[in-house]
Design a protein around this motif. Structure first.
Motif, mmCIF file in Angstrom:
data_model
loop_
_atom_site.group_PDB
_atom_site.id
_atom_site.type_symbol
_atom_site.label_atom_id
_atom_site.label_comp_id
_atom_site.label_asym_id
_atom_site.label_seq_id
_atom_site.Cartn_x
_atom_site.Cartn_y
_atom_site.Cartn_z
ATOM 1 N N GLU A 35 0.869 -1.117 -0.121
ATOM 2 C CA GLU A 35 0.068 -0.028 0.019
ATOM 3 C C GLU A 35 0.942 1.260 -0.041
ATOM 4 N N PHE A 36 1.920 1.325 0.750
ATOM 5 C CA PHE A 36 2.699 2.413 0.863
ATOM 6 C C PHE A 36 4.311 1.959 0.043
ATOM 7 N N ASN A 37 4.341 1.402 -0.968
ATOM 8 C CA ASN A 37 5.117 1.082 -1.953
ATOM 9 C C ASN A 37 6.514 0.515 -1.160
ATOM 10 N N GLY A 38 6.159 -0.517 -0.276
ATOM 11 C CA GLY A 38 7.114 -0.959 0.645
ATOM 12 C C GLY A 38 7.739 -0.124 1.826
ATOM 13 N N CYS A 39 7.183 0.895 2.167
ATOM 14 C CA CYS A 39 7.386 1.551 3.464
ATOM 15 C C CYS A 39 6.376 1.185 4.315
ATOM 16 N N PRO A 40 6.985 1.266 5.788
ATOM 17 C CA PRO A 40 5.920 0.801 6.986
ATOM 18 C C PRO A 40 5.270 2.382 7.263
ATOM 19 N N ASP A 41 4.168 1.824 8.408
ATOM 20 C CA ASP A 41 3.257 2.926 8.708
ATOM 21 C C ASP A 41 3.123 2.447 10.032
ATOM 22 N N THR A 42 4.184 3.002 10.925
ATOM 23 C CA THR A 42 4.470 2.486 12.423
ATOM 24 C C THR A 42 3.223 2.796 13.311
ATOM 25 N N ASP A 43 2.689 4.061 13.014
ATOM 26 C CA ASP A 43 1.661 4.433 13.829
ATOM 27 C C ASP A 43 0.042 4.212 13.296
ATOM 28 N N GLY A 44 0.201 3.611 12.156
ATOM 29 C CA GLY A 44 -1.038 3.202 11.589
ATOM 30 C C GLY A 44 -2.248 4.088 11.275
ATOM 31 N N ASP A 45 -1.486 5.441 10.867
ATOM 32 C CA ASP A 45 -2.400 6.727 10.469
ATOM 33 C C ASP A 45 -2.806 6.797 9.169
ATOM 34 N N GLY A 46 -2.180 5.971 8.366
ATOM 35 C CA GLY A 46 -2.417 6.121 6.922
ATOM 36 C C GLY A 46 -1.360 6.859 6.167
ATOM 37 N N VAL A 47 -0.428 7.147 6.720
ATOM 38 C CA VAL A 47 0.803 8.093 6.399
ATOM 39 C C VAL A 47 1.961 7.169 6.540
ATOM 40 N N ALA A 48 2.544 6.904 5.396
ATOM 41 C CA ALA A 48 3.933 6.170 5.412
ATOM 42 C C ALA A 48 5.080 6.865 6.172
ATOM 43 N N ASP A 49 5.901 6.170 6.945
ATOM 44 C CA ASP A 49 6.656 6.869 7.794
ATOM 45 C C ASP A 49 7.669 7.651 6.924
ATOM 46 N N PRO A 50 8.143 7.717 5.919
ATOM 47 C CA PRO A 50 9.069 8.576 5.304
ATOM 48 C C PRO A 50 8.554 9.900 5.140
ATOM 49 N N LYS A 51 6.872 9.882 5.067
ATOM 50 C CA LYS A 51 6.232 11.213 4.791
ATOM 51 C C LYS A 51 5.562 11.518 6.113
ATOM 52 N N ASP A 52 5.743 10.711 7.285
ATOM 53 C CA ASP A 52 5.122 11.299 8.491
ATOM 54 C C ASP A 52 6.150 11.989 9.135
ATOM 55 N N ASP A 53 5.625 13.188 9.603
ATOM 56 C CA ASP A 53 6.548 13.974 10.656
ATOM 57 C C ASP A 53 6.469 13.523 11.834
ATOM 58 N N CYS A 54 5.322 12.646 12.373
ATOM 59 C CA CYS A 54 5.283 11.897 13.487
ATOM 60 C C CYS A 54 5.162 10.668 13.381
ATOM 61 N N PRO A 55 6.092 9.855 13.285
ATOM 62 C CA PRO A 55 5.790 8.317 12.685
ATOM 63 C C PRO A 55 5.253 7.494 13.973
ATOM 64 N N THR A 56 5.660 7.927 15.158
ATOM 65 C CA THR A 56 5.190 7.159 16.266
ATOM 66 C C THR A 56 4.007 7.580 16.913
ATOM 67 N N GLU A 57 3.317 8.539 16.302
ATOM 68 C CA GLU A 57 2.198 9.227 16.902
ATOM 69 C C GLU A 57 0.921 9.172 15.703
ATOM 70 N N ALA A 58 -0.131 8.584 16.106
ATOM 71 C CA ALA A 58 -1.312 8.637 14.990
ATOM 72 C C ALA A 58 -1.657 10.061 14.767
ATOM 73 N N GLY A 59 -1.749 10.456 13.473
ATOM 74 C CA GLY A 59 -2.165 11.932 13.228
ATOM 75 C C GLY A 59 -2.919 11.854 11.828
ATOM 76 N N LEU A 60 -2.940 13.025 11.433
ATOM 77 C CA LEU A 60 -3.853 13.514 10.145
ATOM 78 C C LEU A 60 -3.083 13.551 8.816
ATOM 79 N N PRO A 61 -3.618 13.071 7.661
ATOM 80 C CA PRO A 61 -2.775 13.143 6.595
ATOM 81 C C PRO A 61 -2.495 14.528 6.240
ATOM 82 N N GLU A 62 -3.415 15.521 6.594
ATOM 83 C CA GLU A 62 -3.459 16.785 6.001
ATOM 84 C C GLU A 62 -2.199 17.586 6.863
ATOM 85 N N LEU A 63 -1.944 16.904 8.016
ATOM 86 C CA LEU A 63 -0.689 17.602 8.776
ATOM 87 C C LEU A 63 0.452 16.524 8.806
ATOM 88 N N ASN A 64 0.588 15.933 7.724
ATOM 89 C CA ASN A 64 1.837 14.951 7.607
ATOM 90 C C ASN A 64 1.860 14.107 8.728
#
Length: 464
Positions: free
Chosen positions: A255-284
């Motif tokens: 789903e994320f082209n081989g990247c993880p989504d550690t916090d499960g918020d639908g934003v892949a870790d490389p694009k997630d400014d808060c990879p260990t806290e579930a957040g919003l896509p519009e806030l990266n």
């Protein structure tokens, strides 16, 4: 069949060296199996039972000796530039031995025939630019036994591979074998032709990266990989090849082209400014607890909604006057909306100011303020501080005693003296101006003592 064991041993040796006969660099090995025919007649030999070269070349019924079983095996390797080396082992049984000049067939009693040959051949397939028709010429040598007699041979071959698939071909070949030794008539083996027909299986290939997948099938020929991914690597083992994996060193999902989504918020870790806290896509991928559109990490008040212009905090109204501090010119003093949050100077306040100002006493004919006026000046300062954004003019007035010029100068001087006192005691100098009107603005008659006393005054008036 006295040399059968010798032939089989030699054939196994050849097969042990490889498993295929070369066709090109993508299928460098190939093996051919088939039958062979030995013809001693159309060779132009010296024996009385041999005819001219190529005489009755296709007289298979009368002159060809054919063993009705698999009787030839060839194994070889592609060398490069169209050249291949091939090793061939063959066995046969000779009972047709040419014919006499009068046409009588010469028969012998089942002589055993064995041969081991090596050949360098050149394929014309690429020259002819054809994928299925593959003629070749070959030259080489070998050793042939007929019964107990053996001799070395110089060989020249013409053959054809008809490729049915990429790896399977029908093979036809004719080889002229010239015997080096000069045998007397009736000695064996003589110079002869050997024809063969069989099936060629081509396989193998170049494996540059050594991963077990041949280059022709390897989508990543210079990088070791896995067979299930056509030779491409999957470093993180997530089932997505490195070339298509945005995170090749970290296991992720398709789903994320081989990247993880550690916090499960639908934003892949490389694009997630808060990879260990579930957040919003519009806030990266970062959370926004108060829902004000500002990520908690950048929100000065993460639990209170506020505008971005105030760092995510709500605007305060410290003085409670209904005007937010950001718009309040007097944020610490309650005022009115009409006056930008500052208190308004009423007529009553204005009258009080002037009642106080009229009691300021000066030394006679001078601008020096008498000390007994300090209290009333303190009262004036207190009132001015209640209206921090209001501006005032300190006005000086005199009676008509004396010259007009002197009275003008005295009124200016006294107005400035009061202004200076006020600014020296906490009032912003930019809020005050001073002006003298001399005797020009009397409020009472200058003909009486009381009137003249009323006219000698200081006023502090609001600048509107």
């Amino acid at each position: 069949m006295k040399h059968l064991s010798r032939f089989l041993a030699a054939s196994l040796l050849v097969l042990g060296l490889s498993t295929a006969n070369a066709q090109d660099e993508n299928n460098p090995w190939a093996v051919s199996i088939g039958i062979n025919a030995v013809d001693v007649f159309p060779t132009g030999g010296d024996l009385m039972n041999q005819g001219e070269i190529f005489e009755e070349f296709f007289n298979a019924n009368q002159n060809w000796n054919i063993l009705p079983s698999v009787s030839t095996v060839s194994v070889g390797r592609y060398i490069g530039d169209g050249f291949s080396f091939t090793a061939t082992g063959s066995v046969n049984q000779i009972d047709k031995f040419g014919e006499l000049p009068d046409g009588t067939e010469v028969r012998v009693d089942d002589l055993s025939y064995y041969a081991l040959d090596g050949r360098i051949s050149y394929s014309f397939k690429n020259v002819l630019n054809t994928g299925w028709f593959d003629p070749y010429l070959g030259v080489g040598g070998g050793y042939t036994w007929v019964d107990e007699l053996g001799a070395g041979t110089l060989n020249g071959s013409l053959g054809f591979n008809f490729w049915l698939t990429e790896n399977l071909a029908l093979n036809l070949q004719s080889t002229y074998k010239h015997v080096f030794e000069d045998y007397e008539t009736g000695s064996y083996p003589p110079t002869h032709f050997q024809h063969s027909a069989g099936i060629t299986f081509a396989f193998g290939g170049k494996d540059t990266d050594g991963d077990g997948v041949y280059d022709k099938d390897d989508e990543c020929p210079e990088v070791p990989g896995l067979e299930e991914f056509n030779g491409c690597p999957d470093t993180d083992g997530d089932g997505i090849t490195d070339a298509k994996d945005d995170c090749p060193d970290t296991a992720g999902t398709a789903e994320f082209n081989g990247c993880p989504d550690t916090d499960g918020d639908g934003v892949a870790d490389p694009k997630d400014d808060c990879p260990t806290e579930a957040g919003l896509p519009e806030l990266n991928g970062c959370p926004d607890a108060d829902g004000d559109g500002i990520a908690d990490g950048k929100d000065g008040c993460p639990n209170e909604a506020g505008p971005a212009s105030n760092n995510g905090c709500p605007y305060q109204d410290k003085d409670g006057d209904g005007v937010l501090d950001k718009d309040d010119n007097c944020p610490d003093v309650a005022g009115t909306v009409a006056n930008n949050g500052c208190p308004e100077v009423t007529e009553e306040v204005q009258k009080t100011l002037n009642d106080y100002a009229k009691t300021i006493l000066f030394d006679s004919g001078k601008s020096t303020i008498k000390s007994e006026s300090n209290k009333v000046l303190g009262d004036i300062i207190a009132i001015l501080k209640e209206y921090p954004n209001a501006k005032f003019t300190v006005e000086g007035h005199t009676d008509s005693v004396g010259s007009e010029k002197l009275n003008q100068r005295l009124s200016d001087s006294r107005a400035n003296s009061v202004k200076n006192y006020l600014t020296e005691n906490g009032i912003d100098q930019f809020r005050l101006s001073a002006v003298g009107y001399g005797e020009s603005r009397p409020i009472s008659s200058n003909k009486t003592r009381k009137g003249r006393a009323d006219n000698r005054r200081v006023e502090i008036n609001l600048v509107k």
